[in-house]
Design a protein around this motif. Structure first.
Motif, mmCIF file in Angstrom:
data_model
loop_
_atom_site.group_PDB
_atom_site.id
_atom_site.type_symbol
_atom_site.label_atom_id
_atom_site.label_comp_id
_atom_site.label_asym_id
_atom_site.label_seq_id
_atom_site.Cartn_x
_atom_site.Cartn_y
_atom_site.Cartn_z
ATOM 1 N N HIS A 144 0.820 -1.220 0.000
ATOM 2 C CA HIS A 144 0.000 0.000 0.000
ATOM 3 C C HIS A 144 0.852 1.268 0.000
ATOM 4 O O HIS A 144 0.421 2.303 0.507
ATOM 5 C CB HIS A 144 -0.963 0.020 1.199
ATOM 6 N N ALA A 145 2.049 1.182 -0.542
ATOM 7 C CA ALA A 145 2.887 2.364 -0.738
ATOM 8 C C ALA A 145 2.744 2.824 -2.186
ATOM 9 O O ALA A 145 2.310 2.072 -3.063
ATOM 10 C CB ALA A 145 4.347 2.057 -0.418
ATOM 11 N N VAL A 146 3.126 4.079 -2.442
ATOM 12 C CA VAL A 146 3.007 4.673 -3.769
ATOM 13 C C VAL A 146 4.400 4.960 -4.296
ATOM 14 O O VAL A 146 5.136 5.765 -3.711
ATOM 15 C CB VAL A 146 2.195 5.982 -3.712
ATOM 16 N N THR A 147 4.795 4.302 -5.385
ATOM 17 C CA THR A 147 6.088 4.620 -5.987
ATOM 18 C C THR A 147 5.921 5.766 -6.975
ATOM 19 O O THR A 147 4.970 5.784 -7.763
ATOM 20 C CB THR A 147 6.700 3.402 -6.699
ATOM 21 N N VAL A 148 6.827 6.739 -6.921
ATOM 22 C CA VAL A 148 6.732 7.872 -7.835
ATOM 23 C C VAL A 148 7.201 7.437 -9.216
ATOM 24 O O VAL A 148 7.977 6.489 -9.371
ATOM 25 C CB VAL A 148 7.526 9.089 -7.321
ATOM 26 N N ARG A 149 6.737 8.148 -10.227
ATOM 27 C CA ARG A 149 6.940 7.709 -11.591
ATOM 28 C C ARG A 149 8.399 7.771 -12.012
ATOM 29 O O ARG A 149 8.950 6.828 -12.573
ATOM 30 C CB ARG A 149 6.075 8.562 -12.522
ATOM 31 N N ASP A 150 9.062 8.906 -11.786
ATOM 32 C CA ASP A 150 10.420 9.095 -12.285
ATOM 33 C C ASP A 150 11.450 8.495 -11.335
ATOM 34 O O ASP A 150 11.291 8.535 -10.114
ATOM 35 C CB ASP A 150 10.714 10.573 -12.507
#
Length: 202
Positions: A144-150
Motif C-alpha cells: 500500500h505504498a506509492v512509488t513515484v513515476r520518475d
C-alpha cells in the motif's frame, strides 16, 4: 559514507522526513558512493530532511523470527521507517532483480510503508538496475505504498563516478534527481495530510 541528521531546523518544521534505504549488503558494494551523492541532493533542499537505514547494518534473520538479535536490530531501523513521510530506496540489480537483504528488510515491516511515497534509485551495468526497480514497484504496491513515476538510474555506475566519489558528468543525474524529488515531495505532502485528516485503512 557521510552521516546525516533526521532533526529538522527551525526553518524546516514543515519539511518532509525522508528515509534513505541503502539496499545492498554485499562485500565491496558500490552503494555508499551513490548514497553520498543522493544525500547531497536531499540536503540541497529545504523541504526534505534525510536519515539513513542501511541494509548492511541490519542484522535481521531471514526466518522473520523475533529473536533478541532481531529485536535489537529493529530498534534502530523501525523508528526511522515509522516516522518517515517518504522514502528513497537505493538498489543495485542482482540477477535481474533487487537484493535479498533489501527484500528481507522490507518484509520485516508492513504498517511503516503504508500510504507513503517511495522514490527508487538504481545502479548496475547496462540495465542500470531498472529491472530491480520494476520488481520493487510490485512489492511496494502490495504494501500500500506509492512509488513515484520518475527514477534515477546509473548505467555502468562504476564508470560514472571518479575515485573521489564525484560524478564525472553530474548534469543528467542532478536533473533526474530534482524531478524525482519534486514528485516525492508532492506525494509526501499530499499523503501526510491525507493520513492526518483521514487515516488510511486499506
Amino acid at each position: 559514507m557521510k552521516t546525516t541528521t533526521g532533526t529538522p531546523t527551525a526553518e524546516q518544521t514543515d519539511a518532509l522526513r525522508v528515509t534513505l534505504v541503502i539496499g545492498s549488503n554485499r562485500h565491496g558494494r558500490f552503494g555508499p558512493v551513490v548514497a553520498d551523492w543522493l544525500l547531497d541532493r536531499l540536503r540541497d533542499r529545504d523541504d526534505l530532511v534525510a536519515e539513513v537505514v542501511d541494509v548492511a547494518e541490519a542484522a535481521l534473520p531471514t526466518s522473520l523470527e523475533p529473536t533478541p538479535e532481531a529485536t535489537a536490530a529493529l530498534s534502530g531501523i523501525t523508528p526511522k521507517l515509522d516516522r518517515a513521510d517518504a522514502f528513497v530506496v537505493l538498489t543495485p540489480e542482482y540477477n535481474h532483480s533487487f537484493p535479498a537483504g533489501l527484500k528481507n528488510l522490507i518484509d520485516w515491516h508492513y504498517a511503516e510503508w503504508r500510504a507513503k511515497p517511495v522514490a527508487l534509485v538504481s545502479y548496475g551495468g547496462l540495465a542500470g538496475g531498472l529491472r530491480a526497480v520494476e520488481h520493487l514497484r510490485q512489492v511496494f504496491a502490495e504494501l500500500h505504498a506509492v512509488t513515484v513515476r520518475d527514477t534515477v538510474s546509473f548505467h555502468n555506475a562504476g564508470a560514472s563516478f571518479d575515485d573521489d566519489g564525484r560524478l564525472r558528468d553530474p548534469s543528467g543525474p542532478d536533473a533526474a534527481a530534482k524531478t524525482m524529488l519534486d514528485q516525492l515531495a508532492w506525494w509526501g505532502h499530499a499523503l501526510r495530510e491525507a493520513r492526518t485528516t483521514h487515516p488510511y485503512t486499506g
